[in-house]
Design a protein around this motif. Structure first.
Motif, PDB file in Angstrom:
ATOM      1  N   ILE A 211      -5.424   8.367  -9.804  1.00 32.93           N
ATOM      2  CA  ILE A 211      -5.369   7.500  -8.745  1.00 32.93           C
ATOM      3  C   ILE A 211      -5.365   5.919  -9.442  1.00 32.93           C
ATOM      4  O   ILE A 211      -4.613   4.956  -8.914  1.00 32.93           O
ATOM      5  CB  ILE A 211      -6.522   7.687  -7.761  1.00 32.93           C
ATOM      6  CG1 ILE A 211      -6.398   8.792  -6.950  1.00 32.93           C
ATOM      7  CG2 ILE A 211      -6.506   6.471  -6.842  1.00 32.93           C
ATOM      8  CD1 ILE A 211      -5.200   9.003  -5.946  1.00 32.93           C
TER       9      ILE A 211
ATOM     10  N   SER B 215       0.825  -1.078  -0.041  1.00 39.56           N
ATOM     11  CA  SER B 215       0.085  -0.074  -0.026  1.00 39.56           C
ATOM     12  C   SER B 215       0.812   1.204  -0.070  1.00 39.56           C
ATOM     13  O   SER B 215       2.074   1.359   0.507  1.00 39.56           O
ATOM     14  CB  SER B 215      -0.898   0.102   1.134  1.00 39.56           C
ATOM     15  OG  SER B 215      -2.010  -0.975   0.818  1.00 39.56           O
TER      16      SER B 215
ATOM     17  N   ASN C 204      -2.629   3.378  -8.274  1.00 37.26           N
ATOM     18  CA  ASN C 204      -2.928   2.020  -7.713  1.00 37.26           C
ATOM     19  C   ASN C 204      -2.482   0.824  -8.579  1.00 37.26           C
ATOM     20  O   ASN C 204      -2.113  -0.079  -8.062  1.00 37.26           O
ATOM     21  CB  ASN C 204      -4.561   2.168  -7.703  1.00 37.26           C
ATOM     22  CG  ASN C 204      -4.862   1.192  -6.414  1.00 37.26           C
ATOM     23  OD1 ASN C 204      -4.747   1.318  -5.378  1.00 37.26           O
ATOM     24  ND2 ASN C 204      -5.927   0.348  -6.818  1.00 37.26           N
TER      25      ASN C 204
ATOM     26  N   GLY D   3      -2.827  -1.317  -2.087  1.00 34.73           N
ATOM     27  CA  GLY D   3      -3.219  -0.020  -3.113  1.00 34.73           C
ATOM     28  C   GLY D   3      -2.827   1.168  -2.384  1.00 34.73           C
ATOM     29  O   GLY D   3      -2.323   1.225  -1.376  1.00 34.73           O
ATOM     30  N   ALA D   4      -3.454   2.321  -3.171  1.00 38.14           N
ATOM     31  CA  ALA D   4      -2.965   3.573  -2.769  1.00 38.14           C
ATOM     32  C   ALA D   4      -4.129   4.033  -1.635  1.00 38.14           C
ATOM     33  O   ALA D   4      -5.318   3.937  -2.090  1.00 38.14           O
ATOM     34  CB  ALA D   4      -3.095   4.574  -3.924  1.00 38.14           C
TER      35      ALA D   4
ATOM     36  N   CYS E  17      -9.204   2.701  -5.971  1.00 42.85           N
ATOM     37  CA  CYS E  17      -7.966   2.558  -5.164  1.00 42.85           C
ATOM     38  C   CYS E  17      -8.477   1.950  -3.783  1.00 42.85           C
ATOM     39  O   CYS E  17      -9.777   1.726  -3.596  1.00 42.85           O
ATOM     40  CB  CYS E  17      -7.171   3.837  -4.980  1.00 42.85           C
ATOM     41  SG  CYS E  17      -7.989   4.996  -3.861  1.00 42.85           S
TER      42      CYS E  17
END
Lengths: 184, 461
Positions: free
Chosen positions: B315, B283, B319, B338-339, B370
């Motif tokens: 994003i 992440s 991601n 993920g982001a 995301c």
């Protein structure tokens, strides 16, 4: 009787030095086991370990290499080694660390860092330094096998930072392996 | 020896770009910690945590010092507490919360997650008691984090639970009103909650997990931001073009390095503790520190305001590239991966709220591509429970249909209105309170109850 020789050669760099030196060794019946060469600001230095299947003296080797027709002077040293190298032991020790030191250039920086290593019984396995725009950078590969407390070394590094004005970091070699190499 | 430039690049990442291992989280099974009384159960839990995690923090610190990589957080996740506390009343759940708080303190851990229940299909009496215990449990404890899974792509969304949760969030905030509703920052509502997520506040030790497992959360938005700045500057100085696929490649390669650090640390800690290594969570988790922001990456990649058109697309790229770079770097990947865009924990996102650039609706759109969801969003304390429930329902629906984890951690700050500034300090961060539009207009929907059905698993258009 086998003879093992460690040979070092220094010269102004030009094409053909490795060919000239290895040619002279071949003519003497030598078998090159390990060779490492490096070029720094136009100067070449080379270190070789060579096996001969007959007795031979360092003097013969030096004279043979020095007699090579060359536009540069080849400074040669040779020394017989008695102990067989332990081939099993060529991997890096478990406590191999990388130290990086960066800062404004001034006299005595390499000495300051290397003296610190000596005080803590740390062996320098490899060292490369560069200077650019008055900024001096040292990258040292260190063996900390004889260090009992890494915490203590890190504390002492703080003092070294203050004394030298260098930004010094010390990290385990594994960290650089995993971030830069793909395992195979 | 490795090349000096490779070594210096790695050193730079640690020294200047906030490369660190964000969290090492130990998951501990508590299923068999059951005594005759709730107090005895609490004692057994404390004993179990002390036994498994007694050397956890010192071992993490040792490995961190040995390798020279910071390990920022050391946390514990436990079996969702409702599985351990079958038949307990709300007051008895509070006894367990206090025991968990004590246990975390005793082993030197700042946050413990897993004061949780899983109710995606239906609620037991125990689950209801758990929910009712939350306002007090989170007000009287310091280190305990709570979560609830109320939806999954297999079972749908439990709308009865959701209707309750909207009001519970308000009650939690009210009970901790002297701290601006901070209690709500320790409670997350999930759809598709993973059992191996190392990040708080939503970490649990899933019932599918082994006795004790170590999961690692890597981070590094700062590292990626600086790598992208270097790439862009280099191309500009050469006068050479740069395209998005090259940018994605740079993110992948940088994430690879970051993930490998986490993998190295996690494996060494688990080996020293004799605990099995679970997964690396890939992440991008920001912190309120300057230069450690996901929002900053959006600016670098070409939107001048967070929330401006293009933000969702960026994003999505970010991601995906993080996953692609990380998956190759780690032997096992899990958790959220993920982001993250937690508003209060990301200084640039928080600033965008203050400038009225980022709205709740756009934030929701961004979370659809995301991890994790509407995270650390401060809203006016006057927003009613049904509206909060409906905000949660929308975010759960995003996860439900897209077969991904989504979560809501929303803080209705008592006594504050949109534009007021709330600061929780430390890693929880600060931000202006975000406006909520159309308040009080979703009650009829929330009151239906029942279940929002699970989606069809074919015809995915």
């Amino acid at each position: 009787m086998n003879t093992q020789m460690i040979i070092s050669v220094m010269s102004s760099d030009r094409p053909g030095i490795v060919a000239d030196v290895s040619g002279a060794i071949f003519a003497l019946g030598g078998d090159i086991a390990d060779l490492n060469q490096s070029v720094l600001r136009g100067y070449l230095t080379m270190i070789l370990m060579v096996n001969f299947d007959r007795p031979i003296t360092p003097k013969t080797i030096i004279e043979t290499i020095a007699a090579v027709q060359s536009s540069t002077t080849l400074d040669v040293m040779a020394r017989e080694i008695s102990k067989q190298p332990d081939i099993e032991d060529i991997s890096l020790p478990a406590k191999t660390y990388i130290m990086t030191a960066r800062g404004r250039n001034r006299k005595g920086l390499v000495h300051g860092v290397s003296a610190f290593c000596r005080r803590h019984d740390i062996n320098i396995l490899d060292l490369a330094t560069t200077m650019a725009d008055d900024r001096y950078t040292m990258v040292l590969q260190l063996d900390l096998s004889r260090v009992s407390s890494i915490v203590q070394v890190r504390e002492q590094l703080m003092t070294l930072r203050e004394e030298t004005g260098l930004t010094i970091m010390l990290q385990h070699h594994d960290l650089f392996k995993v971030t830069n190499e793909i395992p195979f | 020896m490795l090349r000096s430039d490779q070594i210096l690049a790695t050193v730079e990442m640690i020294q200047k770009e906030h490369l660190d291992v964000r969290t090492v989280t130990m998951g501990i099974n508590l299923l068999d910690c059951r005594g005759d009384t709730p107090t005895k159960t609490g004692a057994l839990i404390m004993e179990r945590i002390a036994d498994r995690a007694g050397k956890f923090v010192t071992t993490c610190d040792f490995v961190s010092r040995k390798l020279g990589v910071p390990v920022v957080n050391k946390r514990i996740a436990i079996t969702p507490i409702s599985f351990v506390a079958g038949g307990y009343s709300p007051a008895e759940f509070v006894i367990l919360a206090k025991a968990l708080d004590e246990a975390a303190k005793a082993v030197g851990v700042d946050i413990l997650g897993g004061f949780s229940a899983q109710v995606e299909k239906g609620m037991t009496d125990t689950d209801q008691a758990f929910l009712q215990s939350l306002p007090e449990a989170l007000a009287v404890t310091e280190r305990v984090c709570a979560s609830i899974n109320i939806g999954s792509s297999q079972k749908g969304i439990n709308m009865d639970a959701l209707a309750m949760v909207g009001h519970i969030v308000k009650d939690i905030a009210y009970e901790s009103r002297t701290q601006n509703g901070f209690g709500a920052a320790k409670f997350v509502v999930f759809c598709n909650q993973p059992g191996d997520n190392p990040f708080m506040a939503g970490a649990i030790h899933g019932v599918e997990e082994a006795e004790t497992v170590l999961n690692v959360g890597v981070s590094g938005p700062g590292v990626i931001a600086r790598a992208l700045e270097r790439l862009i500057a280099a191309r500009q100085s050469e006068g050479a073009p740069l395209s998005l696929d090259e940018i994605a490649e740079e993110i992948k390669q940088t994430t690879f390095r970051v993930t490998r650090c986490g993998e190295l640390v996690g494996r060494q800690v688990s080996e020293m503790l004799g605990v099995s290594f679970g997964a690396v969570d890939l992440s991008l988790a920001p912190t309120p520190k300057v230069g450690d922001s996901v929002g900053e990456i959006l600016h670098i990649l070409g939107v001048d305001a967070i929330g401006a058109p293009g933000s969702t697309a960026i994003i999505a790229l970010l991601n995906d590239a993080v996953k692609k770079g990380g998956i190759f770097a780690a032997k096992t990947v899990g958790g959220l991966s993920g982001a993250f865009i937690p508003v209060m924990e990301d200084a640039v996102l928080a600033e965008a709220v203050g400038k009225d650039e980022l709205s709740l609706e756009k934030l929701e759109a961004m979370t659809s591509v995301c991890s994790v969801g509407l995270d650390m969003v401060a809203i006016p304390g006057s927003v009613d429970g049904d509206t909060i429930g409906a905000i949660i329902a929308d975010e759960m629906a995003v996860g439900l249909i897209n077969h991904k984890t989504t979560a809501v951690r929303i803080i209705p700050v008592p006594g504050m209105e949109a534009g007021d500034y709330v600061d929780f300090g430390g890693l929880f961060g600060a931000s202006p309170v975000m406006a909520v539009r159309n308040v009080g207009k979703s009650s009829r929907f929330v009151k239906w109850g029942g279940r929002l059905p699970a989606p069809i698993h074919s015809f995915k258009n």
